[in-house]
Scaffold this active site. Sequence first.
Site, PDB file in Angstrom:
ATOM      1  N   HIS A  44      -3.136   1.599   2.503  1.00 52.64           N
ATOM      2  CA  HIS A  44      -1.733   1.858   2.200  1.00 52.64           C
ATOM      3  C   HIS A  44      -1.312   0.939   1.062  1.00 52.64           C
ATOM      4  O   HIS A  44      -1.582  -0.266   1.093  1.00 52.64           O
ATOM      5  CB  HIS A  44      -0.867   1.624   3.434  1.00 52.64           C
ATOM      6  CG  HIS A  44       0.567   2.010   3.219  1.00 52.64           C
ATOM      7  ND1 HIS A  44       0.950   3.302   2.940  1.00 52.64           N
ATOM      8  CD2 HIS A  44       1.712   1.271   3.217  1.00 52.64           C
ATOM      9  CE1 HIS A  44       2.268   3.350   2.792  1.00 52.64           C
ATOM     10  NE2 HIS A  44       2.750   2.130   2.951  1.00 52.64           N
ATOM     11  N   HIS A  72       7.226   0.681  -1.211  1.00 57.41           N
ATOM     12  CA  HIS A  72       6.092   1.586  -1.011  1.00 57.41           C
ATOM     13  C   HIS A  72       6.594   2.977  -0.664  1.00 57.41           C
ATOM     14  O   HIS A  72       7.780   3.187  -0.408  1.00 57.41           O
ATOM     15  CB  HIS A  72       5.135   1.036   0.055  1.00 57.41           C
ATOM     16  CG  HIS A  72       5.783   0.706   1.367  1.00 57.41           C
ATOM     17  ND1 HIS A  72       5.457   1.331   2.555  1.00 57.41           N
ATOM     18  CD2 HIS A  72       6.741  -0.213   1.702  1.00 57.41           C
ATOM     19  CE1 HIS A  72       6.157   0.822   3.547  1.00 57.41           C
ATOM     20  NE2 HIS A  72       6.956  -0.111   3.060  1.00 57.41           N
ATOM     21  N   CYS A  85       0.954   7.222  -1.513  1.00 51.74           N
ATOM     22  CA  CYS A  85       1.392   5.849  -1.764  1.00 51.74           C
ATOM     23  C   CYS A  85       0.654   5.205  -2.928  1.00 51.74           C
ATOM     24  O   CYS A  85       1.224   4.412  -3.682  1.00 51.74           O
ATOM     25  CB  CYS A  85       1.241   5.007  -0.492  1.00 51.74           C
ATOM     26  SG  CYS A  85      -0.452   4.913   0.142  1.00 51.74           S
TER      27      CYS A  85
END
Length: 257
Positions: free
Chosen positions: A30, A42, A153
């Site tokens: 991530h 994010h 992401c």
Amino acid sequence: MGILSNKVERSEIKPGDHIYTYRAVFAYSHHGIFVGGSKVVHFTPELDANSSTETSSNSYDEIYNLPSSCPTFPDCGFRQPNSGVVLSCLDCFLRNGSLYCFEYGVAPSVFIAKVRGGTCTTAPSDPPESVIHRAMYLLQNGFGNYDVFQNNCEDFAMYCKTGLLIVDRLGVGRSGQASSAIGAPLAAILSSPLKLLMPSPVGVATVTAGMYCMSRYATDIGVRSDVIKVAVEDLAMNLGWGAGGQQEEATMALLTN
């Protein structure tokens, strides 16, 4: 940072850095932009307010690194309605995972040597102030619809760092880990000279490994010809994400809280 790992200590990261952490026993990573003040911007899928329940909301928070509550930063988890761009504290972003820093402007040999995608690119990074400006602008205006293969992401963080977008939105996105998983080998076979290196009974393993490494390189935004530089203000206007440029000052105030 070495060939095998981009792991760093918290004291080593600087505002404007593209950071990431692994989830599900290194199954995926991530990504986000460290904007200073122990805070990270994010990109996650939007939570469907019409179908959310307490259980589904908690599962969503766990999967996409969103804090249900944060005792340290009251604004942790801030985002605009109908947007997947989130401001989190570094602790909630990491969720006890290790911290890694994405590399920019690496040499082709280094890029190919890092077999796992989603760790580096040959494309150079823009100055930190430009990176933070893009991240905070998109926190206010959103980054469109989340797509695990074309707009995830990692794509968000790479856009903030470079301002580069893929012209053909039907193809493989900027994400290195998505390209490694499904896009890079297919793109190389269909659209590059690597299609001449089809496996034969002799040297199958060598050809397969070489195709994988070179196809990853062929889809890197630093060498692709189908990328363009797009100002974040133009990105929002062209895609109809809003016109909140004048609201950025209010959003930037979050960094000082």
